[in-house]
Design a protein around this motif. Sequence first.
Motif, PDB file in Angstrom:
ATOM      1  N   TRP A   1       0.820  -1.212   0.000  1.00  0.00           N
ATOM      2  CA  TRP A   1       0.000   0.000   0.000  1.00  0.00           C
ATOM      3  C   TRP A   1       0.856   1.266   0.000  1.00  0.00           C
ATOM      4  N   SER A   2       0.354   2.294  -0.662  1.00  0.00           N
ATOM      5  CA  SER A   2       0.920   3.635  -0.567  1.00  0.00           C
ATOM      6  C   SER A   2      -0.223   4.612  -0.304  1.00  0.00           C
ATOM      7  N   LEU A   3       0.116   5.793   0.175  1.00  0.00           N
ATOM      8  CA  LEU A   3      -0.888   6.817   0.474  1.00  0.00           C
ATOM      9  C   LEU A   3      -0.462   8.137  -0.150  1.00  0.00           C
ATOM     10  N   ASN A   4      -1.330   8.686  -1.009  1.00  0.00           N
ATOM     11  CA  ASN A   4      -1.104  10.003  -1.612  1.00  0.00           C
ATOM     12  C   ASN A   4      -2.059  10.996  -0.970  1.00  0.00           C
ATOM     13  N   ILE A   5      -1.530  12.099  -0.493  1.00  0.00           N
ATOM     14  CA  ILE A   5      -2.347  13.144   0.131  1.00  0.00           C
ATOM     15  C   ILE A   5      -2.215  14.416  -0.688  1.00  0.00           C
ATOM     16  N   ASN A   6      -3.336  14.897  -1.185  1.00  0.00           N
ATOM     17  CA  ASN A   6      -3.395  16.172  -1.904  1.00  0.00           C
ATOM     18  C   ASN A   6      -4.077  17.192  -1.004  1.00  0.00           C
ATOM     19  N   TYR A   7      -3.517  18.393  -0.935  1.00  0.00           N
ATOM     20  CA  TYR A   7      -4.113  19.410  -0.066  1.00  0.00           C
ATOM     21  C   TYR A   7      -3.777  20.799  -0.592  1.00  0.00           C
ATOM     22  N   SER A   8      -4.584  21.748  -0.185  1.00  0.00           N
ATOM     23  CA  SER A   8      -4.349  23.144  -0.574  1.00  0.00           C
ATOM     24  C   SER A   8      -4.435  24.026   0.660  1.00  0.00           C
ATOM     25  N   ILE A   9      -3.562  25.030   0.703  1.00  0.00           N
ATOM     26  CA  ILE A   9      -3.534  26.009   1.789  1.00  0.00           C
ATOM     27  C   ILE A   9      -3.373  27.385   1.160  1.00  0.00           C
ATOM     28  N   ASP A  10      -4.313  28.272   1.449  1.00  0.00           N
ATOM     29  CA  ASP A  10      -4.274  29.631   0.894  1.00  0.00           C
ATOM     30  C   ASP A  10      -4.163  29.621  -0.626  1.00  0.00           C
TER      31      ASP A  10
ATOM     32  N   ILE B   1      -2.811  27.460  -2.598  1.00  0.00           N
ATOM     33  CA  ILE B   1      -1.636  26.779  -3.157  1.00  0.00           C
ATOM     34  C   ILE B   1      -1.811  25.276  -2.969  1.00  0.00           C
ATOM     35  N   ASP B   2      -1.587  24.514  -4.026  1.00  0.00           N
ATOM     36  CA  ASP B   2      -1.759  23.061  -3.999  1.00  0.00           C
ATOM     37  C   ASP B   2      -0.449  22.367  -3.645  1.00  0.00           C
ATOM     38  N   TYR B   3      -0.580  21.311  -2.848  1.00  0.00           N
ATOM     39  CA  TYR B   3       0.573  20.518  -2.443  1.00  0.00           C
ATOM     40  C   TYR B   3       0.210  19.037  -2.565  1.00  0.00           C
ATOM     41  N   VAL B   4       1.243  18.191  -2.560  1.00  0.00           N
ATOM     42  CA  VAL B   4       1.037  16.744  -2.545  1.00  0.00           C
ATOM     43  C   VAL B   4       2.153  16.106  -1.731  1.00  0.00           C
ATOM     44  N   ALA B   5       1.796  15.066  -1.000  1.00  0.00           N
ATOM     45  CA  ALA B   5       2.779  14.269  -0.266  1.00  0.00           C
ATOM     46  C   ALA B   5       2.381  12.813  -0.407  1.00  0.00           C
ATOM     47  N   SER B   6       3.362  11.942  -0.547  1.00  0.00           N
ATOM     48  CA  SER B   6       3.051  10.528  -0.726  1.00  0.00           C
ATOM     49  C   SER B   6       4.128   9.678  -0.086  1.00  0.00           C
ATOM     50  N   SER B   7       3.741   8.447   0.276  1.00  0.00           N
ATOM     51  CA  SER B   7       4.692   7.533   0.895  1.00  0.00           C
ATOM     52  C   SER B   7       4.122   6.126   0.877  1.00  0.00           C
TER      53      SER B   7
END
Length: 281
Positions: free
Chosen positions: A128-137, A139-145
């Motif tokens: 399994w892997s987990l991708n997290i997409n999020y935005s703050i103010d 601006i879009d970001y992504v983190a995965s592991s």
Amino acid sequence: MKFKYILPIILLALFSVSCSEDENDDFQPNEIEGLTKIQELSNDTHVIELYNKSGMFYTGYNEVILRIKNKSNNEFEENANLSWMPIMQMPSMNHSCPKSNPVKAAGKNTVYQGFIIYQMTNADGSGWSLNINYSIDGIDYVASSDIVVLQNELQNVSSFLGSDNTKYVVAFMEPSQPIIGINDLVIGVYKMETMMSFPIVENYSLTLDPRMPGMGNHSSPNNTNLVYNLSDKMYHANLSLTMTGYWVLNLKLLNTSEEVLKGEDITELNTQSSLYLELEF
């Protein structure tokens, strides 16, 4: 003013500042009190901390708490919009699983919560892997592991092909702390729309027949069948547990036309349904 009067005032001011700083330092950690960190995901800007009570992911229903820490100032973000995508890497394909996207936890400033239902895993917890997409103010970001998902000792999730040729996932959610007596049984029902989409199944029903295989397969009184609850989009029933031990929750899944999609009645010859979940306390 004499020095003997000035000194107590200075000490009092310093004590007040120290207390204030201590309170601020303790504030954010208290938002995750009683939880254990599972792991961190990071990118160039943020570290995303994942928490739950056990500190591990298991097959079945997992409530997940997360916080987003800004690397530049070590402060936790309070206004993020999030979505995530768990992915299981199979030899010939990839697929996801039922989930809810994280939302701000009620009464919290820096904490977001959601759930993920892992329907399977590899023997060593890999895959399994987990991708997290999020935005703050804006601006879009992504983190995965990659993540580790361990096999639960009990069957708390069932993935199957129904008689209507649709693949379903049925997952045990509550009670997390069963008691002798009447428990609020909560189960989630999902269907595989695509390999990455598992929408909630609405307005079906499940019959419930709890049994204790180690005690002559006896049942219990005052159970009710599971019905769909519009407010939380889960299925609820009264589950009567008359003693501690190992229980099998025998189920039948019925569609809106009351056609049985999976499961059988319990009889002298058929001691367990093909659709079941397990509970032990």
